[in-house]
Design an enzyme around this catalytic site. Structure first.
Site, short mmCIF file in Angstrom:
data_model
loop_
_atom_site.label_atom_id
_atom_site.label_comp_id
_atom_site.label_asym_id
_atom_site.label_seq_id
_atom_site.Cartn_x
_atom_site.Cartn_y
_atom_site.Cartn_z
N SER A 1 1.56 7.43 1.53
CA SER A 1 2.13 8.76 1.29
C SER A 1 1.04 9.77 1.63
O SER A 1 -0.15 9.43 1.65
CB SER A 1 2.50 8.90 -0.20
OG SER A 1 2.80 10.24 -0.53
N TYR B 1 0.64 8.07 -9.41
CA TYR B 1 1.18 7.78 -8.07
C TYR B 1 0.12 8.03 -7.01
O TYR B 1 -0.08 7.22 -6.10
CB TYR B 1 2.42 8.66 -7.85
CG TYR B 1 3.10 8.51 -6.51
CD1 TYR B 1 3.83 7.37 -6.19
CD2 TYR B 1 3.05 9.53 -5.55
CE1 TYR B 1 4.49 7.24 -4.97
CE2 TYR B 1 3.70 9.42 -4.33
CZ TYR B 1 4.42 8.27 -4.05
OH TYR B 1 5.07 8.16 -2.83
P1 NAP Z 1 13.77 4.84 -2.57
O1 NAP Z 1 14.96 5.24 -1.76
O2 NAP Z 1 13.78 5.05 -4.03
O3 NAP Z 1 13.48 3.32 -2.23
C1 NAP Z 1 12.55 2.56 -2.93
C2 NAP Z 1 12.98 1.11 -2.77
O4 NAP Z 1 12.00 0.27 -3.38
C3 NAP Z 1 14.31 0.81 -3.40
O5 NAP Z 1 15.14 0.21 -2.43
C4 NAP Z 1 13.99 -0.14 -4.54
O6 NAP Z 1 15.03 -1.13 -4.60
C5 NAP Z 1 12.68 -0.75 -4.10
N1 NAP Z 1 11.84 -1.13 -5.23
C6 NAP Z 1 11.38 -0.32 -6.21
N2 NAP Z 1 10.67 -1.02 -7.09
C7 NAP Z 1 10.67 -2.32 -6.65
C8 NAP Z 1 10.12 -3.52 -7.13
N3 NAP Z 1 9.41 -3.55 -8.26
N4 NAP Z 1 10.32 -4.66 -6.42
C9 NAP Z 1 11.05 -4.64 -5.28
N5 NAP Z 1 11.59 -3.53 -4.77
C10 NAP Z 1 11.42 -2.37 -5.46
O7 NAP Z 1 12.46 5.57 -2.05
P2 NAP Z 1 11.91 5.99 -0.61
O8 NAP Z 1 11.71 7.44 -0.64
O9 NAP Z 1 12.68 5.37 0.47
O10 NAP Z 1 10.45 5.33 -0.73
C11 NAP Z 1 10.00 4.27 0.09
C12 NAP Z 1 8.48 4.34 0.13
O11 NAP Z 1 8.07 5.57 0.73
C13 NAP Z 1 7.81 4.29 -1.25
O12 NAP Z 1 6.65 3.48 -1.19
C14 NAP Z 1 7.42 5.75 -1.49
O13 NAP Z 1 6.30 5.87 -2.35
C15 NAP Z 1 7.10 6.19 -0.08
N6 NAP Z 1 7.14 7.64 0.10
C16 NAP Z 1 8.30 8.35 -0.13
C17 NAP Z 1 8.28 9.72 0.04
C18 NAP Z 1 9.50 10.59 -0.22
O14 NAP Z 1 9.35 11.82 -0.29
N7 NAP Z 1 10.70 10.02 -0.31
C19 NAP Z 1 7.11 10.37 0.47
C20 NAP Z 1 5.97 9.61 0.70
C21 NAP Z 1 6.00 8.24 0.52
P3 NAP Z 1 15.42 -1.84 -5.99
O15 NAP Z 1 15.52 -0.74 -7.01
O16 NAP Z 1 16.72 -2.53 -5.71
O17 NAP Z 1 14.33 -2.81 -6.26
#
Ligand code: NAP
Length: 267
Positions: free
Chosen positions: A149, A162
């Site tokens: 991130s 985080y």
């Molecule tokens: P998201 O839609 O909430 O997706 C997160 C995914 O991770 C979900 O599919 C969830 O599925 C899975 N997950 C969570 N905890 C888990 C666990 N303990 N074991 C296995 N799977 C798990 O979020 P996103 O925005 O796409 O985020 C994806 C990545 O991008 C993350 O690492 C996040 O920190 C990073 N990121 C996001 C942003 C943003 O603004 N959205 C910015 C920078 C970085 P289940 O609940 O089914 O397990």
């Protein structure tokens, strides 16, 4: 599955087995779609089968599968990844995408919240990497992409746990990159800025609760921190990941690449 498949210009990742964690939503779903379009055979990992199956049905190509596992559980990850390799071949590509972002002022960050953020974002990345490393070293080919991130490159208020976890992911990326540099494996981090996914809902809810703005206005507030004035889209991140996984991207190694419209400029 061969560890050195012939490269096809249309599907350059054909014959490669790619594991994407957190592939049931948001950025992970977009990455899975991108890698499948590039020809890879996918295993989609997450805790809930339903969203993984829904993503799986949308993937180009055939032979993909899902693995239900909590990435914070070292033994469960090892077993799930071994099953996936038995079903779809040695794991050549790992995208450590699963993560979560909970916010709290530093003084109100409880040990439980702190441990949860480190477990899913940092230890989960370690657990999954540990499960694929020996196989990649044996094959002398591999791609590991960690979705960190901009919070791994810079500080942000009210998300100290985080931020610490994502800084840790980048440190782990850099150290591992040096260890495997001569083994045909590349290790990089991709660092999205605010991206339009379900995870952003927490930040939007906070702004709505504190300011009374609408969801759309709250999203615009977050977009304003991006010099391009927009939220990053999951497909923006997915294309960067796809590029890092291509044959021919070997020289890009040990990097933490912002995908954030210029919000963070890595030196
Ligand atoms: P998201 O839609 O909430 O997706 C997160 C995914 O991770 C979900 O599919 C969830 O599925 C899975 N997950 C969570 N905890 C888990 C666990 N303990 N074991 C296995 N799977 C798990 O979020 P996103 O925005 O796409 O985020 C994806 C990545 O991008 C993350 O690492 C996040 O920190 C990073 N990121 C996001 C942003 C943003 O603004 N959205 C910015 C920078 C970085 P289940 O609940 O089914 O397990």
């Amino acid at each position: 599955m061969n560890s050195t498949p012939e490269t096809n210009r249309e599907t350059p990742l054909a014959g490669r087995h790619a594991v994407v964690t957190g592939a049931g939503s948001g950025i992970g779903e977009a990455i899975a779609l991108e890698l499948a379009a590039l020809g890879a055979t996918l295993t989609l990992v997450g805790r809930r089968a339903e969203p993984l199956s829904a993503t799986c049905e949308r993937l180009a190509g055939q032979g993909h599968g899902i693995a239900v596992a909590d990435i914070t559980d070292h033994a469960a990850v090892a077993a799930a990844f071994a099953d996936a390799a038995a079903a779809r071949g040695p794991i050549a590509i790992l995208v450590n995408n699963a993560g979560a972002a909970k916010s709290a002022p530093a003084g109100k960050t409880t040990p439980a919240l702190w441990n949860e953020m480190l477990a899913v974002n940092l230890t989960g990345t370690f657990n999954c990497t540990h499960a694929v490393l020996a196989g990649m070293q044996g094959a002398r080919w591999g791609r590991i992409v960690n979705i960190a991130s901009t919070a791994g490159l810079s500080g942000y208020a009210y998300v100290s746990a985080y931020c610490a976890a994502k800084h840790g992911v980048i440190g782990y990326t850099r150290a591992l990159a040096l260890e495997v540099a001569k083994q045909g494996i590349t290790v990089n981090a991709v660092c999205p800025g605010y991206t339009d996914t379900p995870l952003l809902g927490g930040a939007v809810d906070n702004i709505v609760a504190k300011t009374g703005r609408s969801d759309e206005e709250a999203k615009q507030t977050l977009a304003a921190s991006n010099p391009q004035g927009r939220l990053v889209q999951p497909a923006d991140v997915a294309r960067a990941v796809g590029w890092l996984c291509l044959p021919g991207s070997e020289a890009i190694h040990g990097q933490a690449i912002p995908v954030a419209g210029g919000e963070v400029m890595a030196g």
